[in-house]
Design a protein around this motif. Sequence first.
Motif, PDB file in Angstrom:
ATOM      1  N   LEU A  73       0.819  -1.005   0.104  1.00 56.23           N
ATOM      2  CA  LEU A  73      -0.323  -0.167   0.033  1.00 56.23           C
ATOM      3  C   LEU A  73       1.251   1.243  -0.231  1.00 56.23           C
ATOM      4  CD1 LEU A  73      -2.704   0.947  -0.219  1.00 56.23           C
ATOM      5  CD2 LEU A  73      -2.408   0.543   2.605  1.00 56.23           C
ATOM      6  N   ARG A  74       1.533   0.898   0.922  1.00 58.22           N
ATOM      7  CA  ARG A  74       2.786   2.199   1.001  1.00 58.22           C
ATOM      8  C   ARG A  74       3.164   2.818  -0.652  1.00 58.22           C
ATOM      9  NH1 ARG A  74       4.585   4.398   6.058  1.00 58.22           N
ATOM     10  NH2 ARG A  74       6.805   5.288   4.798  1.00 58.22           N
ATOM     11  N   ALA A  75       4.073   1.466  -1.109  1.00 59.21           N
ATOM     12  CA  ALA A  75       5.242   1.847  -2.630  1.00 59.21           C
ATOM     13  C   ALA A  75       3.642   2.178  -3.325  1.00 59.21           C
ATOM     14  CB  ALA A  75       5.093   0.539  -2.446  1.00 59.21           C
ATOM     15  N   ALA A  76       2.000   1.807  -3.456  1.00 64.97           N
ATOM     16  CA  ALA A  76       1.443   2.551  -4.363  1.00 64.97           C
ATOM     17  C   ALA A  76       1.192   3.621  -4.248  1.00 64.97           C
ATOM     18  CB  ALA A  76       0.168   1.145  -3.844  1.00 64.97           C
ATOM     19  N   VAL A  77       1.046   4.203  -2.969  1.00 66.43           N
ATOM     20  CA  VAL A  77       0.716   5.649  -3.087  1.00 66.43           C
ATOM     21  C   VAL A  77       2.393   6.186  -3.294  1.00 66.43           C
ATOM     22  CG1 VAL A  77       0.569   7.072  -1.403  1.00 66.43           C
ATOM     23  CG2 VAL A  77      -0.401   5.393  -0.859  1.00 66.43           C
ATOM     24  N   GLU A  78       3.373   5.748  -2.787  1.00 67.43           N
ATOM     25  CA  GLU A  78       5.130   6.462  -3.599  1.00 67.43           C
ATOM     26  C   GLU A  78       5.125   6.552  -4.375  1.00 67.43           C
ATOM     27  OE1 GLU A  78       7.418   5.402   1.307  1.00 67.43           O
ATOM     28  OE2 GLU A  78       7.425   4.575  -0.445  1.00 67.43           O
ATOM     29  N   GLU A  79       4.764   5.192  -5.899  1.00 63.20           N
ATOM     30  CA  GLU A  79       5.105   5.881  -6.901  1.00 63.20           C
ATOM     31  C   GLU A  79       4.457   6.125  -7.243  1.00 63.20           C
ATOM     32  OE1 GLU A  79       4.055   1.490  -8.183  1.00 63.20           O
ATOM     33  OE2 GLU A  79       5.512   0.512  -7.189  1.00 63.20           O
ATOM     34  N   CYS A  80       2.892   7.573  -7.024  1.00 64.74           N
ATOM     35  CA  CYS A  80       2.244   8.064  -7.563  1.00 64.74           C
ATOM     36  C   CYS A  80       3.213  10.087  -7.464  1.00 64.74           C
ATOM     37  CB  CYS A  80       1.314   8.571  -7.146  1.00 64.74           C
ATOM     38  SG  CYS A  80       0.315   9.817  -7.922  1.00 64.74           S
ATOM     39  N   PRO A  81       3.213  10.047  -9.190  1.00 59.40           N
ATOM     40  CA  PRO A  81       4.316  11.077  -8.500  1.00 59.40           C
ATOM     41  C   PRO A  81       3.430  12.585  -7.409  1.00 59.40           C
ATOM     42  CG  PRO A  81       3.462  10.922 -10.416  1.00 59.40           C
ATOM     43  CD  PRO A  81       2.720   9.744  -9.864  1.00 59.40           C
ATOM     44  N   GLY A  82       3.398  13.651  -7.225  1.00 59.71           N
ATOM     45  CA  GLY A  82       3.310  14.476  -5.856  1.00 59.71           C
ATOM     46  C   GLY A  82       3.003  14.102  -4.561  1.00 59.71           C
ATOM     47  N   THR A  83       2.420  13.173  -4.260  1.00 56.92           N
ATOM     48  CA  THR A  83       1.932  12.252  -3.713  1.00 56.92           C
ATOM     49  C   THR A  83       2.865  12.625  -2.203  1.00 56.92           C
ATOM     50  OG1 THR A  83       2.148   9.606  -3.518  1.00 56.92           O
ATOM     51  CG2 THR A  83       0.244  10.822  -4.861  1.00 56.92           C
ATOM     52  N   GLU A  84       2.431  12.294  -1.412  1.00 58.66           N
ATOM     53  CA  GLU A  84       3.861  12.493   0.163  1.00 58.66           C
ATOM     54  C   GLU A  84       2.124  11.523   1.545  1.00 58.66           C
ATOM     55  OE1 GLU A  84       3.320  16.863   1.554  1.00 58.66           O
ATOM     56  OE2 GLU A  84       4.225  17.402   0.074  1.00 58.66           O
ATOM     57  N   LEU A  85       3.449  11.365   1.800  1.00 60.43           N
ATOM     58  CA  LEU A  85       3.028   9.784   2.909  1.00 60.43           C
ATOM     59  C   LEU A  85       2.292  10.893   4.840  1.00 60.43           C
ATOM     60  CD1 LEU A  85       4.570   6.601   2.892  1.00 60.43           C
ATOM     61  CD2 LEU A  85       2.691   7.481   2.172  1.00 60.43           C
ATOM     62  N   ILE A  86       1.547  10.970   5.389  1.00 58.14           N
ATOM     63  CA  ILE A  86       1.604  11.522   6.516  1.00 58.14           C
ATOM     64  C   ILE A  86       2.000  10.110   7.294  1.00 58.14           C
ATOM     65  CG2 ILE A  86       0.102  12.929   8.426  1.00 58.14           C
ATOM     66  CD1 ILE A  86      -0.558  13.878   5.812  1.00 58.14           C
ATOM     67  N   ALA A  87       2.853   9.530   7.396  1.00 54.75           N
ATOM     68  CA  ALA A  87       3.344   8.236   8.611  1.00 54.75           C
ATOM     69  C   ALA A  87       3.849   8.866   9.377  1.00 54.75           C
ATOM     70  CB  ALA A  87       3.614   7.087   7.703  1.00 54.75           C
ATOM     71  N   PRO A  88       3.912   9.508  11.101  1.00 56.51           N
ATOM     72  CA  PRO A  88       4.814   9.724  11.540  1.00 56.51           C
ATOM     73  C   PRO A  88       4.911   7.897  12.105  1.00 56.51           C
ATOM     74  CG  PRO A  88       2.783  10.263  12.030  1.00 56.51           C
ATOM     75  CD  PRO A  88       2.442   9.907  11.217  1.00 56.51           C
ATOM     76  N   GLY A  89       5.940   8.239  13.687  1.00 58.55           N
ATOM     77  CA  GLY A  89       6.815   7.360  14.356  1.00 58.55           C
ATOM     78  C   GLY A  89       6.902   6.394  13.762  1.00 58.55           C
ATOM     79  N   ALA A  99      -2.705  -1.069  10.046  1.00 55.53           N
ATOM     80  CA  ALA A  99      -3.025  -1.255   8.779  1.00 55.53           C
ATOM     81  C   ALA A  99      -3.625   0.185   8.110  1.00 55.53           C
ATOM     82  CB  ALA A  99      -3.901  -2.383   8.957  1.00 55.53           C
ATOM     83  N   ILE A 100      -3.515   1.156   8.301  1.00 55.51           N
ATOM     84  CA  ILE A 100      -3.506   2.616   8.123  1.00 55.51           C
ATOM     85  C   ILE A 100      -2.668   4.039   7.467  1.00 55.51           C
ATOM     86  CG2 ILE A 100      -5.087   4.628   8.927  1.00 55.51           C
ATOM     87  CD1 ILE A 100      -6.207   3.224  11.409  1.00 55.51           C
ATOM     88  N   LEU A 101      -3.335   3.935   6.415  1.00 52.73           N
ATOM     89  CA  LEU A 101      -2.083   4.658   5.709  1.00 52.73           C
ATOM     90  C   LEU A 101      -2.494   6.014   5.246  1.00 52.73           C
ATOM     91  CD1 LEU A 101       1.042   5.081   4.961  1.00 52.73           C
ATOM     92  CD2 LEU A 101       0.094   4.135   2.817  1.00 52.73           C
ATOM     93  N   ALA A 102      -2.336   7.756   5.798  1.00 51.77           N
ATOM     94  CA  ALA A 102      -2.215   8.590   5.391  1.00 51.77           C
ATOM     95  C   ALA A 102      -1.865   9.317   4.434  1.00 51.77           C
ATOM     96  CB  ALA A 102      -2.831   9.409   6.650  1.00 51.77           C
TER      97      ALA A 102
END
Length: 465
Positions: A316-332, A337-340
Amino acid sequence: MNATPSSTDHRDHAYDTNHAYDTDRTEPADQEGRTVHLDTAGWGTVPAAVRALVADCASREDRYGPHELEEDLEDVLRTEVHERLGALLGVPAADTAVVTDAAGAFDDLVSRLAPGRGERVWTTPYESAARLTALYALRDRTRCTVEVVPLREDGDLDLEWMARHIDDDVALVSVVHVPSGCGIVNPVEEIGQILAPYRCVYAVDASYSVGQLPVDAGRIGCQLLTGDGWRFLRGPYDVGFAFLAPRLRAAFEDAAAHRPLPRNAAVAGLNAALAHHTATTATATTATATTATATTATATAAGSAGLAGQGLLPALRAAVEECPGTELIAPGRVQSAILAFRHRDLPAALVRRRLAARGVVLWKTAAQETPLHLPRSGAATALRASLGPDTTLQDIARFGRALREVVREETAGAQRPRPARTLPPAPAPAPAPAPALASAPASVPPAGPRPRPSARRHLTLCPTP
């Protein structure tokens, strides 16, 4: 002759929730047109057997009345659901309660607490707006002090700060296990060890963790643990649960007496959902033990019963990171099983709508839901994807393709030059009015009070006699 059926007319009706999961059938893993549901944190997909049971209970309640249904479900309402909650949370069944929702249960208890003037209440930047509202009301009522536990640079709670500043003047500590706005897993057990020697009430919100991560209130060491039943437990809406230490039971029951109870059909559905969760978790644990899988930091933290341990979160993280212009909000350091995430240029609401049109369901979070955290990350809104027990790698691949398509189309549309706007011709100026004759007398308003309108055009406030 009385046409109303008595309770004995349907006493043989089966309300066996022990094996409600036996008739559940999930959809095929990858069919064209199948909705990809990545919002289990908002509303889990209810298993077919649980849905059928709730519908049947509602139908019988409509036909025979709530008292007849309550009599039929007496064992479920009084015993079974509490035994299942006790087994799930690692506590005695007598210390559990069924409520409408976790936030309401927390507010019920906090409204009965009476910390002294100047005593401290701790919360975290990941606290929800509903729980913050209850804490601020407690502060205004008792003149206690609300303090926010600071974060480390990596986004984790600063446990060293807590160990240095804890004292007996801390009356209440409120910690969310997994927040709604991101996937961080807060170390609730370590916090419980820090707080154990002191008198404070330790309250944990497990709404977004129970069902996807192991939650043991006994090991956590909390006096209050609340959760919702319709998220990762996949039960019906408007039913939740609470664990209460014996010293808090009287205060909680006194406050909860003024709130409506969850419907009997919803409680029966929660009981069936707990049975379904227990069965599927045992199956997943057995499969994990017999199959060699790659061990990740997330899987180790979540355990074999956690959804994040199935290896889907990295995809799921890879699917988001491969999209141009996206930024993960994943502190810690530990994630659930939640990804913002968000897009730098596109509004979250627009992306969510475009994904929904392609059959991919996500949730849009806003800053006011976690007002101490999301604004600090620089985002007013964000998107939240959450895995479920029926999520597949094919679902995540389809989500990744849909996300890239949406971003490509909307970005291209924003960059496409628009035709120049042609303004209509300006209207010709109106001719100037002819000058008035010098001999014409000026109009003078009549003397006396001005006539009042026939109807009042404003609100008049009058003191009560």
